[in-house]
Structure formats: structure tokens, C-alpha cells
Design an enzyme around this catalytic site. Sequence first.
Site, mmCIF file in Angstrom:
data_model
loop_
_atom_site.group_PDB
_atom_site.id
_atom_site.type_symbol
_atom_site.label_atom_id
_atom_site.label_comp_id
_atom_site.label_asym_id
_atom_site.label_seq_id
_atom_site.Cartn_x
_atom_site.Cartn_y
_atom_site.Cartn_z
ATOM 1 N N ASP A 12 38.960 32.969 39.630
ATOM 2 C CA ASP A 12 39.694 34.176 40.639
ATOM 3 C C ASP A 12 41.125 33.728 40.779
ATOM 4 O O ASP A 12 41.297 32.942 41.521
ATOM 5 C CB ASP A 12 38.746 34.386 42.092
ATOM 6 C CG ASP A 12 39.236 35.415 42.638
ATOM 7 O OD1 ASP A 12 38.307 35.901 43.570
ATOM 8 O OD2 ASP A 12 40.053 35.987 42.420
ATOM 9 N N ASP A 114 41.641 40.391 37.156
ATOM 10 C CA ASP A 114 41.674 38.883 37.842
ATOM 11 C C ASP A 114 40.672 37.958 38.054
ATOM 12 O O ASP A 114 40.852 36.945 38.744
ATOM 13 C CB ASP A 114 42.672 38.956 39.172
ATOM 14 C CG ASP A 114 41.903 39.722 40.277
ATOM 15 O OD1 ASP A 114 41.010 40.489 39.930
ATOM 16 O OD2 ASP A 114 42.249 39.359 41.563
ATOM 17 N N GLU A 115 39.555 38.168 37.533
ATOM 18 C CA GLU A 115 38.139 37.671 37.879
ATOM 19 C C GLU A 115 37.538 37.369 36.307
ATOM 20 O O GLU A 115 37.389 38.285 35.811
ATOM 21 C CB GLU A 115 37.366 38.264 38.918
ATOM 22 C CG GLU A 115 37.792 38.386 40.208
ATOM 23 C CD GLU A 115 36.709 38.784 40.945
ATOM 24 O OE1 GLU A 115 35.379 38.635 40.784
ATOM 25 O OE2 GLU A 115 37.176 39.725 41.951
#
Length: 417
Positions: A12, A114-115
Site C-alpha cells: 500500500d 496504489d494497492e
Amino acid sequence: MAGEKKIVFHIDVNSAYLSWEAVDQLQHGASLDIRTIPAVVGGNPEKRHGIVLAKSIPAKKYQIKTGETLYAARLKCPGLAIFPPRYDLYIRCSEAMLALLREYSPSLQRYSIDEVFLDYTNMEDHFGDPLKAAHQIKDRIHRELGFTVNIGVSNNKLLAKMASDFAKPDQVHTLFPAEVPEKLWPLPVEDLFMVGRATAPKLHRLGIYTIGDLARADPALLKKRLKSHGILIWNYANGKEDSPVGDFPGIKSVGNSSTIAFDVEDRKTAHMFLLSLTEMVAMRLRNAGYLARLVAVSLKSKEFFSYSHQRKLYSATDSTNQIYGTAVSIFDEMWKGEPLRAIGVRAGDLVENSRQQLSLFDPGNLLKQQAIDAAVDKIRNKYGSNMIMRAVFLHSGIKPLTGGVWEEDYPMMSNIL
DNA sequence: TCTGGGGTCCTAGGACCC
DNA sequence: TCTGGGGTCCTAGGACCC
């Protein structure tokens, strides 16, 4: 493989949009790292897009929250630095991280920009034990790409994701099943994945305040009060989750919506926005190789009242004109005439293009529409979207396509998942 | 004062058919 | 005249995620 334990990482990016903006600024010679001052990435209030999309850790100390208005954020911190979003940059950063992660496992799942989930099962022989590998990944991302990540390590995706949310930034945390009572249960129940602002108060009324309270609650009672969602979050509170990394079922719908800088008060203007939105929806549908059997229109009034209507089609389509015609018809039926702040179009109930059934009634027209759409797509892909537009948009002040790659506010955001 | 955009899944009610 | 239950499809709205 009965009994074999999976190893799952959840990677993350810390304050993703803000970190990526900071890295880009530093790479272009800036001396100030905006991660070290109260700063946010946010939209343009004049276009009625003025909310916080990401915040620095110093901004968080002023109680600034993602999703709140820039106005409210500035009241909390008058000197706040504000930067506009740059989605093209975010895509590049996200791609760079994904490329690095691919070195560590063939099994990745991009959960959002973003993960990422990474299946580390059976990878110990290559990169060492999971903790060592996670630290190596974290440090390489920091060193080679310039931004920091948190990595959660566990035996399933849910626990790995909860672990990556522990103390930030730039940290590796484990949350194996044996650690659940100690590390997960003391947390407030609203910190649990899938417990949002509607579920939390319902749980509070049942005397459930921590994740541990939820884990020990009676599942029959939860089912009665919260239906299937009650069982889902009860399993999550107990660390139970078993979905494989990757393995997405494919897309279910393609949509495009936009808050407009002014209130739309007349039908003609509304129709132009419907067309502008539909152009992008239909093109993305065609690029993805799907046909839609459902069209939905959503509206948000000046007073923030939202509603939507949808309609099934007689045959599946990816034609801009056909989707637009349906959207207009739905809109004219549903719109009560109040000033509109936002308009959206969504195409759903998708089938793969290769399995298309020609309508018995009008196959010739369908093929003609497809030829036109294909020609337009080709020109736009080759020379840019502005090379070709529908005449209604000339001198209208309204963009011929809204959203996606061609909207400078949100380029490509919707194209990557 | 101002409040984004992209998705997925679930539920409830009504229509319709057997 | 008064009496069903399923099952499926469709629609609207809500909840959640990033």
C-alpha cells in the site's frame, strides 16, 4: 493442497497521490519535500471538484481528512499547500511499482492504483522468508522509485490488508491468524474492512465497539440485523477470508460521470453532457471488447439529491449512438426539471464482443454503426480526440468527450483497472 | 461553506409465468 | 367466489471500497 498455508503480501503506497507528487517535484529540482509540510492533493473548487484526495502526514496532524472540502481543510490549516491531481503521473508511478513487484511473484492482483496483493506462497526458495522479502521490496521501492510503502504480511488477503494499515509510513507488519486477538481485536470496529459509516452505528447500537466485540458477537444476531453483510464482517473480524490473489472475474460495467462547473437547467445542455459522457463510455466498452445490455443514467441535483434509472436493451450493443439514444430516453423520462449538478452514464450487463448476437430485426444497421464507431476510434487513437467531434459541440463550451484519457483533470484514471 | 469519480454487491418490491 | 406458492427478471436505491 490441503492444509498448505498461503503467504500473502498487501503493498500500500503511503499517501499515494501526495507522495508521487512529492517525488516528481524533487526529481524536477524542487528543494522542498511536500511530504514534510502540511500539504494535500485536491481538485479545483471553481469547477466544483474541491475535495481532498490525499494528504501528507503533517496535514493529518491538523485533522484534515480525505474526502473533505478544501475549504474545510484550509480552515483547519490556513497555510495548507494544495496541489492539483495529475493522474498521468500516478499511472506511471503505479506501473513502475507493479513492474518491480512482478520480480517477486507471478501472482499479483492490482486492487487499486496504489494497492497490490502479491502471493508469496512457494517463493521462499527464491527470496528468503516472507519478512525478509517484504523488507527487501519495501526498501527497493523506496530506493529505486523514491516513495514509501507499507507492506502487510499474512495468510490471506484480508489480514494482509489490515496489517498494511497499521503504523505508517515505510513499515512492514505481520498479522498472522495467531496474532489476531492481540493486534486486530483491540481496534475500533470501524477500522475493519467493509465496516463503513452506515454499518458502524448499527454495530454500536448492538454494543459492538471493537473488532474483538464483533468477532465474539452472535453471528445469528448479526445476520438478522445486517443480512449477509453481517456474516461477511463477522468472518472478517475473525480473520476468515479465502479468496485467491488475482483471478478477477472481469469487468461488470463501464461508467462515466461528471460534476459540472455550473448547474444544468435545460434539456439541450443535459443531452450534450449525456453524449459527451456516452462517447467515452462506448469507446472504453469497445476497447475492452464488451457489449452492454443495460444502460443507466444517474443524476445529482443542485441540492445533492441523487437518483438513477436504468433500462434493459433488446440486444447487446457497443454503439455510441444506440447507448446515447437510450440514455436520452431514460433521462427525459426521469428528469423532473430541477437544476443538475452532476450527470452520469453507465453501461452494464456486459457480454464479450465475440459472443455477440445480431438483432434479428436490424442487423444491417448495427453493422453500419459499428463501422462508424470503429473509424472514429481509430482516428482518435491515432491523432487525438479533438481531431473528430460531433457538430453539436462546436462553440458549445462543452467537451466532446468527458472523462478518461482525454479529460485533463482525470486522465486515464478509469482505464487501468 | 462546500461537498469527485470509478466501481461491485446486496436488498426489496413488483411483474409475470407456471 | 376465493384461494396458493415458487421462480425469474427487472428496477431503484443503498452500502461499501479506493
